[in-house]
Motif scaffolding. Structure first.
Motif, PDB file in Angstrom:
ATOM      1  N   TYR A 112       0.811  -1.216   0.000  1.00  0.00           N
ATOM      2  CA  TYR A 112       0.000   0.000   0.000  1.00  0.00           C
ATOM      3  C   TYR A 112       0.850   1.275   0.000  1.00  0.00           C
ATOM      4  O   TYR A 112       0.337   2.380  -0.161  1.00  0.00           O
ATOM      5  N   GLU A 113       2.159   1.122   0.161  1.00  0.00           N
ATOM      6  CA  GLU A 113       3.051   2.273   0.131  1.00  0.00           C
ATOM      7  C   GLU A 113       3.455   2.658  -1.294  1.00  0.00           C
ATOM      8  O   GLU A 113       4.148   3.650  -1.482  1.00  0.00           O
ATOM      9  N   TYR A 114       3.031   1.872  -2.274  1.00  0.00           N
ATOM     10  CA  TYR A 114       3.370   2.125  -3.660  1.00  0.00           C
ATOM     11  C   TYR A 114       2.157   2.632  -4.433  1.00  0.00           C
ATOM     12  O   TYR A 114       1.032   2.219  -4.184  1.00  0.00           O
ATOM     13  N   ASN A 115       2.414   3.538  -5.374  1.00  0.00           N
ATOM     14  CA  ASN A 115       1.344   4.208  -6.099  1.00  0.00           C
ATOM     15  C   ASN A 115       0.929   3.482  -7.386  1.00  0.00           C
ATOM     16  O   ASN A 115      -0.241   3.498  -7.766  1.00  0.00           O
ATOM     17  N   ASP A 116       1.882   2.919  -8.073  1.00  0.00           N
ATOM     18  CA  ASP A 116       1.614   2.373  -9.404  1.00  0.00           C
ATOM     19  C   ASP A 116       2.222   0.981  -9.532  1.00  0.00           C
ATOM     20  O   ASP A 116       3.298   0.716  -8.991  1.00  0.00           O
ATOM     21  N   TRP A 117       1.531   0.138 -10.329  1.00  0.00           N
ATOM     22  CA  TRP A 117       1.920  -1.263 -10.449  1.00  0.00           C
ATOM     23  C   TRP A 117       1.923  -1.719 -11.902  1.00  0.00           C
ATOM     24  O   TRP A 117       1.119  -1.255 -12.722  1.00  0.00           O
ATOM     25  N   GLY A 118       2.803  -2.650 -12.189  1.00  0.00           N
ATOM     26  CA  GLY A 118       2.764  -3.328 -13.471  1.00  0.00           C
ATOM     27  C   GLY A 118       1.783  -4.493 -13.428  1.00  0.00           C
ATOM     28  O   GLY A 118       1.191  -4.772 -12.379  1.00  0.00           O
ATOM     29  N   ARG A 119       1.646  -5.180 -14.553  1.00  0.00           N
ATOM     30  CA  ARG A 119       0.697  -6.306 -14.629  1.00  0.00           C
ATOM     31  C   ARG A 119       1.330  -7.626 -14.228  1.00  0.00           C
ATOM     32  O   ARG A 119       0.631  -8.628 -14.068  1.00  0.00           O
TER      33      ARG A 119
END
Length: 127
Positions: A112-119
């Motif tokens: 939850y500390e990260y804003n963006d994710w890959g697939r």
């Protein structure tokens, strides 16, 4: 919108090596803390490794310490995860994640500390 695209997953025998990479769309990549997470079938997503924007600080989960290496090339907007001495329990979908605002050399290990994710990219280690 930041786009992250992982590549390099595949099938490898136990004891082998594999490298995965993550290309990030934004020029501001050089200011992002980057992380790798993984999720095995039927299990929760777990932290693997993280690297600060300047690459001066890295941090690893105990389960991969000494076997995996995270690195980044800010000129190429890419983060890498080199995986050696792979074990069947490393089998999972590997995701890269970007955190846009970071505090010094703090190691972010919660998803939850990260804003963006890959697939994600599948890594399978056969015994």
């Amino acid at each position: 919108q930041v786009q992250l695209v992982e590549s390099g997953g595949g099938l490898v025998q136990a004891g082998g090596s594999l490298s995965v990479s993550c290309a990030v769309s934004r020029r501001a990549f050089s200011t992002y803390t980057m992380g790798w997470f993984r999720q095995a079938p039927g299990k929760a997503r777990e932290f693997v490794a993280t690297i600060t924007w300047s690459a001066t600080s890295t941090y690893y989960a105990d389960s991969v310490k000494g076997r995996f290496t995270i690195s980044r090339d800010n000129a190429k907007n890419t983060v890498y995860l080199q995986m050696n001495s792979l074990k069947p329990e490393d089998t999972a979908v590997y995701y890269c994640a970007a955190r846009r605002y970071s505090s010094g050399s703090y190691s972010y290990t919660k998803d939850y500390e990260y804003n963006d994710w890959g697939r994600g990219t599948q890594v399978t280690v056969s015994s």
